[in-house]
Motif scaffolding. Structure first.
Motif, mmCIF file in Angstrom:
data_model
loop_
_atom_site.group_PDB
_atom_site.id
_atom_site.type_symbol
_atom_site.label_atom_id
_atom_site.label_comp_id
_atom_site.label_asym_id
_atom_site.label_seq_id
_atom_site.Cartn_x
_atom_site.Cartn_y
_atom_site.Cartn_z
ATOM 1 N N ASP A 70 4.687 -2.313 6.466
ATOM 2 C CA ASP A 70 6.039 -1.751 6.486
ATOM 3 C C ASP A 70 7.125 -2.784 6.200
ATOM 4 O O ASP A 70 8.136 -2.857 6.886
ATOM 5 C CB ASP A 70 6.322 -1.044 7.831
ATOM 6 N N THR A 130 10.532 2.705 2.341
ATOM 7 C CA THR A 130 9.908 3.767 1.553
ATOM 8 C C THR A 130 9.251 3.132 0.335
ATOM 9 O O THR A 130 9.297 1.921 0.155
ATOM 10 C CB THR A 130 10.949 4.789 1.045
ATOM 11 N N GLU A 131 8.682 3.980 -0.503
ATOM 12 C CA GLU A 131 8.059 3.455 -1.717
ATOM 13 C C GLU A 131 9.092 2.988 -2.727
ATOM 14 O O GLU A 131 8.787 2.258 -3.654
ATOM 15 C CB GLU A 131 7.162 4.532 -2.343
ATOM 16 N N ARG A 132 10.310 3.436 -2.547
ATOM 17 C CA ARG A 132 11.361 3.030 -3.478
ATOM 18 C C ARG A 132 12.059 1.774 -2.966
ATOM 19 O O ARG A 132 12.652 1.774 -1.887
ATOM 20 C CB ARG A 132 12.373 4.167 -3.646
ATOM 21 N N SER A 136 0.159 -3.950 3.050
ATOM 22 C CA SER A 136 1.076 -2.812 2.958
ATOM 23 C C SER A 136 0.794 -1.841 4.100
ATOM 24 O O SER A 136 -0.336 -1.705 4.560
ATOM 25 C CB SER A 136 0.978 -2.131 1.597
ATOM 26 N N ASN A 155 2.082 2.029 6.203
ATOM 27 C CA ASN A 155 2.096 3.445 5.853
ATOM 28 C C ASN A 155 3.383 3.897 5.181
ATOM 29 O O ASN A 155 3.467 4.967 4.638
ATOM 30 C CB ASN A 155 1.793 4.325 7.079
ATOM 31 N N HIS A 156 4.406 3.046 5.221
ATOM 32 C CA HIS A 156 5.677 3.443 4.618
ATOM 33 C C HIS A 156 5.893 2.851 3.231
ATOM 34 O O HIS A 156 6.776 3.259 2.521
ATOM 35 C CB HIS A 156 6.849 3.012 5.511
ATOM 36 N N ASP A 157 5.132 1.859 2.885
ATOM 37 C CA ASP A 157 5.456 1.137 1.653
ATOM 38 C C ASP A 157 4.215 0.906 0.802
ATOM 39 O O ASP A 157 4.050 -0.120 0.173
ATOM 40 C CB ASP A 157 6.123 -0.206 1.987
ATOM 41 N N ASP A 158 3.368 1.924 0.792
ATOM 42 C CA ASP A 158 2.068 1.792 0.170
ATOM 43 C C ASP A 158 2.098 1.281 -1.266
ATOM 44 O O ASP A 158 1.465 0.298 -1.606
ATOM 45 C CB ASP A 158 1.357 3.152 0.212
ATOM 46 N N LYS A 159 2.861 1.985 -2.121
ATOM 47 C CA LYS A 159 2.786 1.634 -3.540
ATOM 48 C C LYS A 159 3.910 0.706 -3.985
ATOM 49 O O LYS A 159 3.926 0.227 -5.107
ATOM 50 C CB LYS A 159 2.838 2.911 -4.388
ATOM 51 N N SER A 160 4.867 0.527 -3.096
ATOM 52 C CA SER A 160 6.053 -0.219 -3.521
ATOM 53 C C SER A 160 5.757 -1.686 -3.735
ATOM 54 O O SER A 160 4.793 -2.236 -3.200
ATOM 55 C CB SER A 160 7.142 -0.086 -2.470
ATOM 56 N N GLU A 214 4.346 -3.457 -9.475
ATOM 57 C CA GLU A 214 5.467 -3.166 -10.354
ATOM 58 C C GLU A 214 5.984 -4.427 -11.032
ATOM 59 O O GLU A 214 6.584 -4.379 -12.094
ATOM 60 C CB GLU A 214 6.617 -2.557 -9.558
#
Ligand SMILES: [Mn+2]
Length: 357
Positions: free
Chosen positions: A54, A58-60, A85, A87-92, A96
Protein backbone atom coordinates in the motif's frame (compact mmCIF):
# COMPACT_ATOMS: atom_id res chain seq x y z
CA UNK A 1 22.89 -4.00 9.12
CA UNK A 2 20.20 -1.35 9.51
CA UNK A 3 16.83 -1.79 7.83
CA UNK A 4 13.78 0.45 7.75
CA UNK A 5 10.41 -1.24 7.69
CA UNK A 6 7.50 0.93 6.61
CA UNK A 7 4.11 0.27 4.98
CA UNK A 8 0.76 1.77 4.07
CA UNK A 9 1.93 5.14 2.81
CA UNK A 10 -1.21 5.52 0.70
CA UNK A 11 0.36 8.24 -1.42
CA UNK A 12 -2.17 10.21 -3.51
CA UNK A 13 -4.89 9.42 -0.97
CA UNK A 14 -7.95 11.65 -1.30
CA UNK A 15 -7.99 12.44 2.43
CA UNK A 16 -11.75 12.78 2.46
CA UNK A 17 -13.18 14.42 5.54
CA UNK A 18 -10.89 17.42 5.27
CA UNK A 19 -11.68 20.63 3.40
CA UNK A 20 -10.13 20.59 -0.11
CA UNK A 21 -7.20 22.88 0.69
CA UNK A 22 -6.22 20.92 3.76
CA UNK A 23 -6.53 17.55 2.10
CA UNK A 24 -4.32 18.84 -0.70
CA UNK A 25 -1.76 19.92 1.86
CA UNK A 26 -1.96 16.55 3.63
CA UNK A 27 -1.33 14.74 0.33
CA UNK A 28 1.68 16.95 -0.11
CA UNK A 29 2.89 16.26 3.43
CA UNK A 30 2.51 12.50 3.05
CA UNK A 31 4.80 12.67 0.04
CA UNK A 32 7.33 14.85 1.80
CA UNK A 33 7.36 12.53 4.82
CA UNK A 34 8.37 9.73 2.45
CA UNK A 35 11.10 11.99 1.04
CA UNK A 36 12.30 12.65 4.58
CA UNK A 37 12.33 8.92 5.25
CA UNK A 38 14.60 8.45 2.22
CA UNK A 39 16.93 11.16 3.50
CA UNK A 40 16.88 9.63 6.99
CA UNK A 41 17.80 6.23 5.56
CA UNK A 42 20.64 7.71 3.57
CA UNK A 43 22.16 9.70 6.41
CA UNK A 44 21.78 6.98 9.06
CA UNK A 45 23.54 4.16 7.22
CA UNK A 46 20.36 2.21 6.48
CA UNK A 47 21.01 -0.44 3.83
CA UNK A 48 17.44 -1.34 2.90
CA UNK A 49 14.00 0.23 3.16
CA UNK A 50 11.23 -2.36 3.13
CA UNK A 51 7.86 -1.07 1.92
CA UNK A 52 5.37 -3.74 2.98
CA UNK A 53 2.50 -2.77 0.71
CA UNK A 54 0.00 0.00 0.00
CA UNK A 55 2.60 2.53 -1.02
CA UNK A 56 -0.09 4.15 -3.18
CA UNK A 57 -3.75 4.56 -2.37
CA UNK A 58 -5.16 3.33 -5.66
CA UNK A 59 -3.91 1.91 -8.92
CA UNK A 60 -3.81 5.40 -10.33
CA UNK A 61 -0.63 7.25 -9.42
CA UNK A 62 -0.28 10.88 -10.45
CA UNK A 63 2.70 11.89 -12.56
CA UNK A 64 3.89 14.30 -9.88
CA UNK A 65 3.80 11.65 -7.15
CA UNK A 66 5.57 9.11 -9.34
CA UNK A 67 8.30 11.59 -10.20
CA UNK A 68 8.85 12.70 -6.63
CA UNK A 69 9.02 9.11 -5.42
CA UNK A 70 11.56 8.23 -8.10
CA UNK A 71 13.62 11.33 -7.32
CA UNK A 72 13.65 10.54 -3.61
CA UNK A 73 14.62 6.91 -4.24
CA UNK A 74 17.39 7.92 -6.63
CA UNK A 75 18.72 10.51 -4.19
CA UNK A 76 19.19 7.77 -1.58
CA UNK A 77 21.49 5.87 -3.93
CA UNK A 78 23.19 3.77 -1.22
CA UNK A 79 19.85 2.47 -0.01
CA UNK A 80 17.86 -0.36 -1.57
CA UNK A 81 14.08 0.02 -1.63
CA UNK A 82 12.35 -3.35 -1.44
CA UNK A 83 8.75 -3.00 -2.44
CA UNK A 84 5.88 -5.39 -1.96
CA UNK A 85 2.62 -4.31 -3.57
CA UNK A 86 -0.43 -4.42 -1.35
CA UNK A 87 -4.14 -4.71 -1.92
CA UNK A 88 -4.60 -1.07 -2.88
CA UNK A 89 -1.79 -0.58 -5.34
CA UNK A 90 -1.50 -3.85 -7.15
CA UNK A 91 -0.81 -2.74 -10.70
CA UNK A 92 0.35 0.78 -10.09
CA UNK A 93 3.85 2.08 -10.44
CA UNK A 94 5.57 -1.14 -11.38
CA UNK A 95 5.51 -2.01 -15.04
CA UNK A 96 4.55 1.44 -16.22
CA UNK A 97 7.95 3.05 -15.96
CA UNK A 98 11.61 2.29 -15.74
CA UNK A 99 12.35 1.84 -12.05
CA UNK A 100 15.56 3.16 -10.46
CA UNK A 101 18.16 0.40 -10.04
CA UNK A 102 17.93 0.63 -6.21
CA UNK A 103 14.14 0.06 -6.32
CA UNK A 104 13.46 -3.67 -6.19
CA UNK A 105 10.20 -5.50 -6.23
CA UNK A 106 8.88 -8.69 -4.60
CA UNK A 107 6.97 -10.89 -7.02
CA UNK A 108 4.14 -13.39 -6.88
CA UNK A 109 6.55 -16.17 -6.07
CA UNK A 110 9.04 -15.96 -3.19
CA UNK A 111 11.61 -13.29 -4.04
CA UNK A 112 14.80 -12.88 -1.97
CA UNK A 113 17.43 -10.19 -1.62
CA UNK A 114 20.68 -11.00 0.14
CA UNK A 115 23.07 -8.72 2.04
CA UNK A 116 25.82 -10.90 3.51
CA UNK A 117 24.10 -13.15 6.04
CA UNK A 118 20.94 -11.05 5.98
CA UNK A 119 18.26 -12.52 3.77
CA UNK A 120 15.09 -10.58 2.96
CA UNK A 121 12.28 -12.59 1.35
CA UNK A 122 8.81 -11.51 0.33
CA UNK A 123 5.83 -12.57 -1.71
CA UNK A 124 2.69 -10.89 -2.99
CA UNK A 125 -0.14 -13.02 -1.67
CA UNK A 126 -3.45 -13.53 -3.39
CA UNK A 127 -6.14 -16.20 -3.65
CA UNK A 128 -4.10 -18.28 -6.03
CA UNK A 129 -0.96 -18.66 -3.95
CA UNK A 130 -2.23 -18.13 -0.39
CA UNK A 131 -1.79 -21.78 0.52
CA UNK A 132 1.37 -22.46 -1.40
CA UNK A 133 3.47 -19.75 0.14
CA UNK A 134 3.81 -21.39 3.56
CA UNK A 135 5.34 -24.52 2.07
CA UNK A 136 7.47 -22.55 -0.39
CA UNK A 137 9.24 -20.55 2.31
CA UNK A 138 12.62 -22.16 2.93
CA UNK A 139 15.13 -20.21 5.02
CA UNK A 140 18.65 -21.08 6.22
CA UNK A 141 19.02 -21.49 9.95
CA UNK A 142 22.33 -19.58 10.00
CA UNK A 143 21.04 -16.45 8.22
CA UNK A 144 19.27 -13.46 9.71
CA UNK A 145 15.92 -13.87 7.98
CA UNK A 146 13.52 -11.04 7.30
CA UNK A 147 10.20 -11.96 5.68
CA UNK A 148 7.87 -9.39 4.10
CA UNK A 149 4.10 -9.90 3.75
CA UNK A 150 1.00 -7.76 3.37
CA UNK A 151 -2.21 -8.82 5.07
CA UNK A 152 -4.18 -9.45 8.21
CA UNK A 153 -2.78 -11.91 10.71
CA UNK A 154 -5.13 -14.50 12.10
CA UNK A 155 -5.08 -17.79 13.94
CA UNK A 156 -4.56 -21.18 12.35
CA UNK A 157 -8.25 -21.93 12.00
CA UNK A 158 -9.13 -18.76 10.15
CA UNK A 159 -10.63 -18.97 6.70
CA UNK A 160 -8.04 -19.18 3.99
CA UNK A 161 -8.55 -15.78 2.41
CA UNK A 162 -6.27 -13.69 0.25
CA UNK A 163 -5.07 -11.35 2.95
CA UNK A 164 -5.07 -13.69 5.92
CA UNK A 165 -1.65 -14.52 7.28
CA UNK A 166 -1.40 -17.43 9.68
CA UNK A 167 1.34 -16.86 12.26
CA UNK A 168 1.17 -20.48 13.52
CA UNK A 169 2.00 -21.68 10.01
CA UNK A 170 5.12 -19.49 10.01
CA UNK A 171 6.54 -21.06 13.19
CA UNK A 172 9.85 -22.99 13.07
CA UNK A 173 10.72 -21.53 9.69
CA UNK A 174 13.82 -19.63 10.90
CA UNK A 175 12.15 -16.22 10.58
CA UNK A 176 13.85 -13.55 12.69
CA UNK A 177 11.72 -10.59 11.71
CA UNK A 178 8.40 -10.65 9.87
CA UNK A 179 7.75 -7.22 8.33
CA UNK A 180 4.01 -6.78 7.86
CA UNK A 181 1.83 -4.21 6.16
CA UNK A 182 -1.94 -3.67 6.09
CA UNK A 183 -2.78 -2.69 9.69
CA UNK A 184 -2.28 1.06 10.06
CA UNK A 185 -1.11 0.94 13.66
CA UNK A 186 2.25 -0.16 15.02
CA UNK A 187 2.21 -3.46 16.87
CA UNK A 188 4.41 -6.49 17.40
CA UNK A 189 4.21 -10.06 18.65
CA UNK A 190 6.05 -13.34 18.88
CA UNK A 191 6.14 -16.00 16.17
CA UNK A 192 8.18 -18.64 18.00
CA UNK A 193 11.36 -18.88 20.12
CA UNK A 194 13.30 -17.19 17.37
CA UNK A 195 11.20 -14.61 15.58
CA UNK A 196 8.89 -11.64 15.93
CA UNK A 197 6.22 -10.17 13.69
CA UNK A 198 5.82 -6.42 13.40
CA UNK A 199 3.29 -4.10 11.81
CA UNK A 200 5.00 -0.77 11.20
CA UNK A 201 1.67 1.05 10.86
CA UNK A 202 1.21 3.83 8.36
CA UNK A 203 3.62 6.72 7.92
CA UNK A 204 1.03 9.49 8.29
CA UNK A 205 -2.45 9.24 9.76
CA UNK A 206 -5.17 10.13 7.28
CA UNK A 207 -8.44 9.96 9.20
CA UNK A 208 -9.63 9.78 12.79
CA UNK A 209 -9.46 5.99 12.63
CA UNK A 210 -5.67 6.47 12.43
CA UNK A 211 -4.90 8.41 15.59
CA UNK A 212 -1.71 8.73 17.61
CA UNK A 213 1.95 8.18 16.74
CA UNK A 214 2.76 7.12 13.18
CA UNK A 215 6.09 6.30 11.59
CA UNK A 216 8.33 3.37 10.74
CA UNK A 217 10.41 0.65 12.36
CA UNK A 218 14.18 0.79 12.46
CA UNK A 219 15.75 -2.65 12.65
CA UNK A 220 19.39 -3.41 13.41
CA UNK A 221 20.14 -7.05 12.57
CA UNK A 222 23.32 -6.96 14.67
CA UNK A 223 21.35 -6.33 17.86
CA UNK A 224 19.47 -9.62 17.72
CA UNK A 225 15.94 -10.21 18.87
CA UNK A 226 15.20 -6.84 20.39
CA UNK A 227 17.04 -4.85 17.74
CA UNK A 228 13.98 -3.06 16.44
CA UNK A 229 12.24 0.11 17.53
CA UNK A 230 9.35 2.26 16.38
CA UNK A 231 10.37 5.70 15.15
CA UNK A 232 7.71 8.37 15.53
CA UNK A 233 8.05 10.21 12.21
CA UNK A 234 4.71 11.68 11.07
CA UNK A 235 4.45 15.37 10.29
CA UNK A 236 1.05 15.64 11.97
CA UNK A 237 -0.97 13.53 14.34
CA UNK A 238 -4.66 12.95 14.70
CA UNK A 239 -6.38 12.64 18.06
CA UNK A 240 -9.82 11.96 19.39
CA UNK A 241 -10.65 13.84 22.56
CA UNK A 242 -13.69 12.88 24.62
CA UNK A 243 -15.36 15.31 26.98
CA UNK A 244 -18.31 14.81 29.31
CA UNK A 245 -20.51 17.87 29.77
CA UNK A 246 -22.39 16.48 32.77
CA UNK A 247 -20.94 18.83 35.40
CA UNK A 248 -21.07 21.99 33.31
CA UNK A 249 -23.82 24.54 33.73
CA UNK A 250 -23.37 26.45 30.50
CA UNK A 251 -21.80 25.83 27.14
CA UNK A 252 -19.37 28.75 27.31
CA UNK A 253 -17.68 27.12 30.31
CA UNK A 254 -17.58 23.84 28.42
CA UNK A 255 -15.93 25.48 25.43
CA UNK A 256 -13.35 27.23 27.64
CA UNK A 257 -12.54 24.05 29.54
CA UNK A 258 -12.15 21.97 26.38
CA UNK A 259 -9.99 24.65 24.81
CA UNK A 260 -7.56 24.87 27.71
CA UNK A 261 -7.37 21.09 28.09
CA UNK A 262 -6.68 20.31 24.44
CA UNK A 263 -4.22 23.18 24.08
CA UNK A 264 -2.23 21.71 26.93
CA UNK A 265 -2.42 18.17 25.57
CA UNK A 266 -1.93 18.45 21.81
CA UNK A 267 0.40 20.41 19.59
CA UNK A 268 -0.89 23.09 17.23
CA UNK A 269 -0.03 20.93 14.21
CA UNK A 270 -2.57 18.28 15.28
CA UNK A 271 -5.91 17.29 13.80
CA UNK A 272 -8.53 16.99 16.51
CA UNK A 273 -11.85 15.26 16.74
CA UNK A 274 -13.65 16.45 19.84
CA UNK A 275 -16.49 14.26 20.99
CA UNK A 276 -18.79 15.76 23.59
CA UNK A 277 -21.06 13.43 25.49
CA UNK A 278 -23.05 13.09 28.70
CA UNK A 279 -26.44 14.24 29.85
CA UNK A 280 -27.52 17.83 30.32
CA UNK A 281 -30.71 19.67 31.20
CA UNK A 282 -32.84 21.86 28.95
CA UNK A 283 -31.14 25.10 30.09
CA UNK A 284 -27.82 23.93 28.79
CA UNK A 285 -27.72 24.73 25.08
CA UNK A 286 -25.27 22.62 23.09
CA UNK A 287 -23.58 24.36 20.17
CA UNK A 288 -20.89 22.11 18.72
CA UNK A 289 -20.04 24.62 16.00
CA UNK A 290 -18.92 27.05 18.68
CA UNK A 291 -16.24 24.60 19.83
CA UNK A 292 -15.03 24.03 16.28
CA UNK A 293 -15.02 27.77 15.64
CA UNK A 294 -13.21 28.74 18.86
CA UNK A 295 -10.52 26.07 18.45
CA UNK A 296 -9.92 26.13 14.73
CA UNK A 297 -7.28 28.84 15.06
CA UNK A 298 -5.34 26.76 17.60
CA UNK A 299 -4.99 23.57 15.56
CA UNK A 300 -4.51 22.44 11.97
CA UNK A 301 -8.02 21.00 11.89
CA UNK A 302 -10.84 20.63 14.39
CA UNK A 303 -14.07 18.71 14.10
CA UNK A 304 -16.66 18.41 16.85
CA UNK A 305 -19.12 15.57 17.27
CA UNK A 306 -22.10 16.00 19.55
CA UNK A 307 -23.18 12.86 21.41
CA UNK A 308 -24.80 14.61 24.33
CA UNK A 309 -28.25 13.67 25.52
CA UNK A 310 -30.93 15.77 27.07
CA UNK A 311 -32.01 14.45 30.43
CA UNK A 312 -35.69 15.07 30.65
CA UNK A 313 -37.79 14.25 33.63
CA UNK A 314 -41.12 12.98 32.39
CA UNK A 315 -42.91 14.35 35.43
CA UNK A 316 -41.82 17.91 34.56
CA UNK A 317 -44.00 17.79 31.47
CA UNK A 318 -46.69 15.32 32.56
CA UNK A 319 -49.13 18.02 33.64
CA UNK A 320 -47.87 20.73 31.30
CA UNK A 321 -50.91 21.88 29.38
CA UNK A 322 -49.00 24.08 26.92
CA UNK A 323 -48.13 23.11 23.36
CA UNK A 324 -44.54 22.58 24.52
CA UNK A 325 -45.73 20.07 27.11
CA UNK A 326 -47.78 18.28 24.50
CA UNK A 327 -44.82 18.32 22.12
CA UNK A 328 -42.37 16.88 24.69
CA UNK A 329 -44.79 14.11 25.66
CA UNK A 330 -45.35 13.26 22.02
CA UNK A 331 -41.61 12.95 21.33
CA UNK A 332 -40.91 11.04 24.57
CA UNK A 333 -43.50 8.41 23.63
CA UNK A 334 -42.26 8.02 20.07
CA UNK A 335 -39.92 5.21 19.08
CA UNK A 336 -37.01 7.49 18.12
CA UNK A 337 -33.58 6.72 19.52
CA UNK A 338 -32.75 8.53 22.76
CA UNK A 339 -30.17 10.78 21.17
CA UNK A 340 -32.56 11.76 18.39
CA UNK A 341 -35.27 12.44 20.96
CA UNK A 342 -32.87 14.77 22.76
CA UNK A 343 -32.13 16.72 19.61
CA UNK A 344 -35.77 16.98 18.62
CA UNK A 345 -36.85 18.13 22.07
CA UNK A 346 -33.99 20.63 22.31
CA UNK A 347 -34.98 21.95 18.91
CA UNK A 348 -38.57 22.31 20.06
CA UNK A 349 -37.60 24.05 23.29
CA UNK A 350 -35.39 26.50 21.38
CA UNK A 351 -38.20 27.19 18.93
CA UNK A 352 -40.64 27.90 21.74
CA UNK A 353 -38.13 30.23 23.38
CA UNK A 354 -37.72 32.03 20.07
CA UNK A 355 -34.04 31.18 19.82
CA UNK A 356 -31.97 30.57 16.73
CA UNK A 357 -32.27 27.01 15.49
MN1 LIG B 1 -3.19 0.06 3.89
Amino acid sequence: MKIIHCADLHLDSKMEGLPPEKSKLRREETLSTFEKLCAFASSNGVKAVIIAGDMFDTERVTVKTRERVIRAVKSAEDVDFLYLSGNHDDKSFIGEIELPSNFKVFGRTWTSFRYGNVNISGIVTDNRNADAFYDGLLLNREDFNVVVLHGQIAGYKSRNQAEIISIPRLKEKNIDYLALGHIHEYSSGIIDDRGVYVYSGCLEGRGFDETGDKGFVLLDTEKGKDGFSFIDFAKRKLYEYNYNVENDSNFFDTTDKIRSEVKEKFSASSLLKIVIGGKHNADYVVDKDMITERLSGDFFFVKTVDKTELSIKKEDYENDKTILGEFVREVMESDMENQVKSKVIMCGIKAFKGEEL
